[in-house]
Design a protein around this motif. Structure first.
Motif, short mmCIF file in Angstrom:
data_model
loop_
_atom_site.label_atom_id
_atom_site.label_comp_id
_atom_site.label_asym_id
_atom_site.label_seq_id
_atom_site.Cartn_x
_atom_site.Cartn_y
_atom_site.Cartn_z
N THR A 151 28.95 33.95 -50.34
CA THR A 151 30.08 33.35 -51.06
C THR A 151 31.39 34.08 -50.81
O THR A 151 32.43 33.64 -51.29
CB THR A 151 29.81 33.33 -52.56
N GLY A 152 31.32 35.20 -50.06
CA GLY A 152 32.54 35.95 -49.77
C GLY A 152 32.93 36.94 -50.85
O GLY A 152 33.99 37.56 -50.77
N GLU A 153 32.06 37.13 -51.85
CA GLU A 153 32.36 38.08 -52.92
C GLU A 153 32.11 39.53 -52.49
O GLU A 153 32.60 40.46 -53.13
CB GLU A 153 31.50 37.78 -54.15
N ALA A 154 31.32 39.72 -51.46
CA ALA A 154 30.99 41.05 -50.96
C ALA A 154 30.91 41.02 -49.45
O ALA A 154 30.80 39.96 -48.83
CB ALA A 154 29.68 41.53 -51.57
N HIS A 155 30.95 42.22 -48.86
CA HIS A 155 30.91 42.34 -47.40
C HIS A 155 29.65 43.01 -46.89
O HIS A 155 29.20 42.75 -45.77
CB HIS A 155 32.13 43.12 -46.91
N ILE A 156 29.09 43.93 -47.69
CA ILE A 156 27.90 44.68 -47.28
C ILE A 156 26.94 44.74 -48.46
O ILE A 156 27.36 44.98 -49.59
CB ILE A 156 28.27 46.11 -46.83
N ALA A 157 25.65 44.52 -48.18
CA ALA A 157 24.62 44.65 -49.21
C ALA A 157 23.57 45.62 -48.71
O ALA A 157 23.03 45.44 -47.62
CB ALA A 157 23.98 43.29 -49.52
N GLU A 158 23.30 46.66 -49.51
CA GLU A 158 22.29 47.62 -49.10
C GLU A 158 21.67 48.28 -50.32
O GLU A 158 22.32 48.39 -51.36
CB GLU A 158 22.89 48.66 -48.14
N PRO A 159 20.38 48.67 -50.22
CA PRO A 159 19.53 48.48 -49.04
C PRO A 159 19.07 47.03 -48.93
O PRO A 159 19.17 46.27 -49.88
CB PRO A 159 18.34 49.40 -49.34
N LEU A 160 18.57 46.70 -47.74
CA LEU A 160 18.04 45.36 -47.50
C LEU A 160 16.54 45.48 -47.30
O LEU A 160 16.08 46.25 -46.46
CB LEU A 160 18.69 44.73 -46.28
N SER A 161 15.78 44.71 -48.06
CA SER A 161 14.32 44.76 -47.93
C SER A 161 13.88 43.98 -46.70
O SER A 161 14.57 43.07 -46.22
CB SER A 161 13.66 44.18 -49.18
N VAL A 162 12.69 44.32 -46.20
CA VAL A 162 12.19 43.63 -45.01
C VAL A 162 11.92 42.15 -45.31
O VAL A 162 12.00 41.31 -44.42
CB VAL A 162 10.92 44.31 -44.48
#
Length: 521
Positions: free
Chosen positions: A250-261
């Motif tokens: 939605t453009g509210e964030a640029h990076i998400a971490e951690p990312l699960s498999v």
């Protein structure tokens, strides 16, 4: 007359076009291109959504890379740092030399100021390490610099580290977050209390922290080096992973971490984001509290190690993200023992060992983990596998902060954990995780003690010959495996979801988020 008027109008229009053209050029002065040829605009606010908050913002008290990622290399900097290839480079110190085995001298930059305007100098360096090593402060990270007997000011921009004994990996630790230099004003204000308003020399300055919600950093316009490309960074705490990735959509964030498999395929299929992957220094493992029943019996620990079939776990739980580990040292870490053998899957041997230890009908135990999807899945598979030898496993899942506290206090029996190794040197792993003096918050959450391992770890610290150090750490790793202190799971891969509008993001091998080169398209 009409002809003169038309000529006048022509020149008027030409002037307007030139003016507009000139303004357009100025507006795009902050625009650059990336390797793909996309236009990148410097400035803007970078939003990073994360699973959990920092436990604190004081480098002398930080026990996790999760917390250090927010401030290391951004707010705080050390005398030395690491480049993209993990090689040691000058930072706040412009040069250094070993005067003798126990004396290191650093020539400091003379053009650096802290965010509060205070001049960075040798006195500031001394004040930092005096605080870190002060027993009244009781900083949990003091142990990594226990070999430092004195930090001595030679002149305003020259400082010496006087050691009790030779310490080969000194630079590697100075490059990690423990070596971050804090403003003298902040130290004077907070003293032995945890600093909750971090103040350093880095490319970002601290703006605000709402615990459990967000941490905000702002671009340091007075930074002595290459300035950050974004104006602001907001670290938002968003525990639910689907919400984190949706915020990128939605453009509210640029990076998400951690990312699960389990979310990687979803991210790969998105037109708005992509998966970032890089191999880290660290490993993931199943650990035992060796002081707590039933795991104070080596036979029980060995039985558990023999009863876990790791190949299916790497494939089924982790989808082959991160290769199978044979040690708690990652394969890129100096001192890694490539030929070390982990326990083979052998149910009959596991049952025999349990019976020998007095548990012929099995036993009950608790396996604790924090609330990361893969770790919960790993716990469930381990629970299922251990039923095969009569071990009844209760799984307890905790929020990250609670999990860390319980683990550090020795309240866990068996636990799933990781150690990311901030320095890339075996000493950081071996001293923190296995030395008897590091029990508890410093890292030895196995509460493990082996006199020979202590001797080897101590020897590895003072040995200057790299080949001899490798041999020392090989023996230490073999003893730790023989004592079945842990079950190695996998070498960690750093994985994140990143907006396709972001350029220049990376995660270092140590696990720190690197944001100085990040720009938003």
């Amino acid at each position: 007359m009409k002809q003169k008027l038309n000529i006048g109008k022509f020149f008027l229009v030409l002037l307007i076009i030139m003016a507009i053209s000139g303004c357009s050029t100025n507006d795009n002065a902050g625009t650059t291109g990336n390797e793909k040829g996309d236009k990148v605009n410097n400035g803007g606010t970078l939003v990073i959504v994360r699973l959990s908050d920092a436990e604190n913002l004081d480098h002398h008290f930080m026990n996790t890379i999760n917390a250090a990622s927010i401030t290391h290399g951004k707010v705080y900097e050390g005398l030395v740092g690491r480049d993209k290839d993990s090689q040691i480079q000058p930072l706040l110190a412009k040069s250094w030399k070993q005067v003798d085995d126990k004396t290191w001298e650093f020539k400091l930059r003379d053009d650096v100021k802290f965010h509060d305007g205070t001049l960075f100098n040798a006195s500031a360096v001394k004040m930092n390490f005096d605080r870190l090593l002060d027993p009244n402060v009781n900083a949990p990270r003091a142990g990594v610099f226990k070999m430092v007997s004195e930090v001595k000011v030679i002149d305003e921009f020259t400082v010496q580290f006087i050691l009790d004994e030779s310490f080969a990996p000194l630079l590697s630790i100075l490059a990690s977050h423990e070596g971050g230099i804090i403003s003298p004003n902040a130290i004077e204000k907070f003293g032995k209390n945890i600093i909750n308003e971090p103040n350093g020399t880095g490319p970002f300055s601290f703006e605000s922290w709402k615990p459990g919600q967000e941490i905000v950093l702002a671009k340091n316009e007075q930074y002595f080096g290459d300035k950050a490309k974004v104006d602001k960074v907001i670290f938002k705490i968003v525990p639910e992973e689907t919400t984190r990735t949706s915020m990128i959509e939605t453009g509210e964030a640029h990076i998400a971490e951690p990312l699960s498999v389990t979310m990687m395929d979803t991210v790969d299929a998105s037109s708005a984001m992509e998966v970032y992957r890089s191999e880290g220094f660290g490993t993931e493992y199943i650990g035992f509290n060796t002081e707590k029943k039933p795991f104070n019996d080596i036979r029980v620990r060995k039985a558990i190690a023999h009863a876990i079939e790791m190949d299916s776990i790497i494939k089924g739980v982790f989808n082959n993200v991160g290769k199978k580990a044979n040690s708690l040292l990652g394969s890129q870490v100096f001192g890694y023992h490539e030929s070390l053998k982990a326990y083979e899957f052998n149910v009959n041997e596991a049952k025999r060992l349990l019976a020998e230890a007095g548990y012929p009908n099995g036993l009950k135990t608790i396996l604790s983990t924090n609330d990361v999807k893969e770790r919960i899945s790993l716990a469930e598979v381990v629970q299922s596998q251990l039923k095969g030898i009569g071990v009844d496993v209760e799984i307890q899942v905790f929020e990250a902060g609670t999990f860390i506290e319980k683990r550090n206090r020795g309240e866990s029996q068996m636990f799933i954990n990781s150690w990311r190794n901030a320095t890339g040197d075996a000493d950081y792993n071996q001293f923190n995780l296995f030395h008897s003096s590091s029990k508890g918050p410093a890292g030895n959450v196995f509460f493990y003690s082996n006199e020979r391992v202590d001797q080897l770890v101590n020897a590895g610290r003072i040995e200057s010959d790299p080949e001899k150090r490798i041999q020392i750490y090989a023996e230490a790793q073999e003893l730790e495996m023989q004592d079945a202190v842990y079950v190695p799971v996998r070498v960690i891969e750093n994985v994140a979801a990143v907006s396709k509008n972001v350029d220049g993001f990376r995660i270092s091998a140590a696990g720190y988020l690197e944001l100085n080169d990040v720009s938003i398209k």
